[in-house]
Scaffold this active site. Structure first.
Site: not given
Ligand code: F6P
Length: 319
Positions: A11, A23, A25, A72-73, A102-103, A125, A127, A129, A154, A171, A214-215, A250
């Site tokens: 992602g 990287v 430069r 993603r491959s 990411g991981d 990423t 996330d 994570d 709000r 996720r 109220k909310h 977004i």
């Molecule tokens: O970038 C990480 C992330 O945003 C996760 O939180 C989310 O579940 C996922 O990517 C969704 O990515 P895509 O819609 O590109 O598979």
């Protein structure tokens, strides 16, 4: 070392462009050549590789997304796929590779390293994570985007005296929900790392209402449950007008914050220094604001813990 390659994978995240720029430069500063690999490991398999110079990373530090594209491959998960990738590395004379992602991307980086390609990972990423680093590139921008959007929600929540369930990304990790939730003063934060009980969540909302609230805002990380399902439970248990907003992709876009630009610039340059110093299979991170390198294997084996003090803080501040 004469030539290094750089790719973004998984992602996208705001700040990836700033990392690519750093990287390229820093490598050129050291007299190295740089190959930009498009569309992550898939692009590597297909030989989608371009030469990069100082100008090719001009005017990108402030842009979200990644100029190298990302993917993603599935093919790279196979031995044949990795063999093709390895051949491309050799054909293009790439002596070392920097993987921003990411991981999953780090697992790919480790596999290539095992095949003899010195590889360094940079955590990118939204996330947050990844173990062995306080922050990943893109997280700060994403939480600021979420805060801005929740503040807007709000306004209308207050006007209509409604309860809002807002689903954010994450996720497997609740960091976005946690940090943004504390920052917007959410009544409840639901994250995948902590069990929650909807009866207790609703009791708390009712206590607030009895006091004249109220909310209410409930922030839920996507890995902890579906926003619409949680909204439905709240509606059933309270009879209140409840609305649900899923913030979605977004959160992945937008111009990177100052923090992410700085983090990306430092990590990108450091990754080149590590490669040049002969390091391999390392990931770049920060601890206490200081750059550090950790073995990718160790990082991938380290359990990742969210900052649960924030979870308890949020609970204490939203009684
Ligand atoms: O970038 C990480 C992330 O945003 C996760 O939180 C989310 O579940 C996922 O990517 C969704 O990515 P895509 O819609 O590109 O598979």
């Amino acid at each position: 070392m004469h030539k290094i390659g750089v790719l973004t994978s998984g992602g996208d995240a705001p700040g990836m462009n700033a990392a690519i720029r750093a990287v390229v430069r820093k490598a050129i500063f050291h007299g190295l050549q740089v190959a930009g690999i498009k569309r992550g490991f898939q692009g590597l398999i297909q030989g989608d590789i371009i030469d990069m110079d100082l100008g090719s990373v001009g005017d990108i530090i402030h842009r979200g997304g990644t100029m190298l594209f990302t993917a993603r491959s599935d093919e790279f998960r196979t031995e044949q796929g990795r063999e093709k990738a390895f051949q491309q590395v050799q054909e293009h004379g790439i002596d070392g590779l920097i993987v921003i992602g990411g991981d999953g991307s780090f697992r790919g980086a480790k596999l290539l390293s095992d095949m003899g390609v010195p590889t360094i990972g940079i955590p990118g990423t939204i996330d947050n994570d990844i173990p062995c680093t306080e922050f990943t590139i893109g997280f700060d921008t994403a939480i600021n985007t979420v805060i801005d959007l929740v503040d807007k929600i709000r306004d209308t929540a207050t006007s209509h005296e409604r309860t809002y369930v807002i689903e954010v990304m994450g996720r497997n990790a609740g960091d976005i929900a946690l940090v943004a939730g504390v920052s917007v003063g959410a009544e409840s934060i639901l994250i995948p790392e902590e069990k929650y009980d909807m009866i207790k969540v609703v009791e708390k909302l009712k206590r607030g209402a009895a006091r004249g609230k109220k909310h209410s805002i409930i922030l839920v990380a996507e890995g902890a449950g579906k926003g619409f399902a949680i909204g439905e439970v709240i509606r059933e248990l309270t009879g209140w007008e409840t609305r649900v907003t899923v913030l979605g992709h977004i959160q992945r876009g937008g111009s990177p914050s100052a923090f992410d630009r700085m983090l990306a610039s430092k990590m990108g340059a450091y990754a080149v220094d590590l490669l040049k110093a002969g390091e391999r299979a390392k990931m770049v991170g920060t601890m206490g604001g200081q750059l550090q390198a950790t073995d990718i294997t160790e990082a991938l084996a380290t359990p990742r813990k969210p900052d649960l003090t924030l979870y308890h803080l949020a609970d204490a501040l939203s009684i």
